[in-house]
Design an enzyme around this catalytic site. Structure first.
Site: not given
Ligand SMILES: Cc1cc2nc3c(=O)[nH]c(=O)nc-3n(C[C@H](O)[C@H](O)[C@H](O)COP(=O)(O)O)c2cc1C
Length: 382
Positions: A25, A107, A129, A157, A166, A256, A280, A283
């Site tokens: 995840y 978050s 966020q 966001t 996913r 964001k 993101h 993802r």
């Molecule tokens: C496990 C996980 C959960 C995430 N949950 C959120 C979230 O709740 N809200 C959000 O704006 N971004 C979320 N993101 C995105 C991160 O804020 C960020 O944009 C991203 O992880 C950056 O890439 P990196 O993991 O390669 O550093 C999540 C990322 C991951 C890995």
């Protein structure tokens, strides 16, 4: 922990500790994971230009992030369910960020509430966020709590109007709400350290971990079905909503998930204080451009007027320096702090920040640069 020398070592150690469904995840991308490999490629394609005999005695990595002093040009990105990575994971992460002198963004989908995190890490530079829920009055009530907890910076966001595709989460039985299928149960049992150190600790104290910010009547334990429609992310969010939020939220506002100059300009016109250029972490949209490919034009267009931050795909201190050289004022980190947290709680997250600081410092020294502002990029060919 001393044996963990780089982020790949941390990731490998986290993989051993976390249930596979939770590890994937965090670790994986969307669909065919092309965005993930493109993120890596886009950063690898950038060269930093060394200058010799510059004779700087000491490097300086300190900066300001939306007016707040930060010891490093990084911050902890919002990551849902960080509290599943370690017991009270969000509090531990906030303490580690505070000790490192950097902000942390919590978050909407954290396990621990913003009030509990504030109480557990009173000195932390806490940001929040927001995923706007379908029920706007519930969203507003949540923001009142966030403001009351002393959070001054809200990150909206905008890149996740629907749940991204996913497939590994479906295969692993890791969906929200989580389902304890036989496969998921076996996965947990195969990771007793996590079972005893995280899950059972919650169950013996506060109960089955839930999304902490969801209103009491909508909270669903991870074994129970269905989060109500009211707290589903709003899929129809538009610029008028941003305008309204801007009028309503008195603190600083960051948007964001921006990819284009047009959208960045609109954010500026509406009065946002900052934007995060972000894919993101690869993802969400598997065919979206990598951050490094769109960041320079966006920073050129609006960087003098609003603060431009960036994230996605950072694995080394040099990656951070690359985003800064492309125009970001600071860089958010998602996965790396989570790997640190998985390996050693607050200490582990702190070790990750120290490692990145050392990597940035060494890279600056080798480049003959005193601060990230001195770093030059090798101009692209042609
Ligand atoms: C496990 C996980 C959960 C995430 N949950 C959120 C979230 O709740 N809200 C959000 O704006 N971004 C979320 N993101 C995105 C991160 O804020 C960020 O944009 C991203 O992880 C950056 O890439 P990196 O993991 O390669 O550093 C999540 C990322 C991951 C890995």
């Amino acid at each position: 922990m001393n044996r963990l020398l780089n982020s790949a070592d941390f990731r490998k150690a986290a993989r051993r500790r976390l249930p596979r469904s939770l590890f994937e995840y965090i670790d994986r991308g969307a669909e065919d994971e092309r965005a993930l490999s493109d993120l890596r490629r886009s950063l690898d394609d950038i060269n930093l230009m060394p200058r010799m005999l510059t004779g700087h005695a000491e490097r300086d990595l300190s900066t300001t992030v939306l007016g707040q002093q930060a010891k490093l040009p990084i911050m902890v990105a919002p990551t849902a369910l960080a509290g599943l990575v370690a017991h009270n994971g969000e509090i531990r992460m906030a303490k580690a960020a505070s000790a490192a002198g950097i902000p942390i963004c919590i978050s909407t989908q954290s396990i621990t509430t913003i009030e509990e995190i504030r109480a557990g890490a009173p000195e932390a530079m806490l940001w929040f966020q927001l995923y706007v829920w379908k029920d706007r009055s519930l969203t507003r009530r949540l923001l009142e709590r966030v403001a009351a907890a002393g959070v001054t910076t809200l990150v909206l966001t905008v890149d996740t109007p629907v749940v991204p595709n996913r497939e590994y989460n479906m295969r692993n039985g890791f969906s929200i709400p989580m389902k304890m299928t036989p496969r998921a149960t076996a996965d947990v049992l195969l990771h007793p350290r996590w079972l005893f150190g995280v899950l059972l600790r919650y169950m013996m104290t506060t109960g089955m971990p839930v999304y902490g910010h969801y209103p009491q009547e909508f909270r669903s334990a991870i074994t129970r079905p269905s989060v109500s429609d009211a707290v589903k992310p709003e899929s129809l969010l538009n610029w008028e909503d941003l305008r309204e939020l801007r009028q309503w939220w008195k603190g600083q506002l960051v948007v964001k998930g921006i990819f284009s100059v047009d959208d960045a300009r609109k954010c500026r016109e509406i009065g946002a204080d900052g934007i995060v250029v972000s894919s993101h972490g690869g993802r969400n949209i598997d065919s979206a451009p990598a951050t490094a490919r769109v960041l320079p034009v966006i920073a050129d267009a609006v960087g003098d007027h609003i603060e431009v931050m960036a994230d996605s795909g950072v694995q080394r201190g040099s990656d951070i320096l690359k985003y800064l050289s492309l125009g970001a004022k600071s860089v958010m980190l998602g996965r790396l702090p989570l790997w640190g947290l998985a390996c050693g709680g607050e200490t582990g997250a702190g070790a990750m920040f120290s490692m990145l600081r050392n990597e940035m410092d060494t890279t600056l020294a080798l480049l003959g640069a005193r601060t990230p502002d001195d770093v030059e990029l090798l101009p692209p060919e042609g």
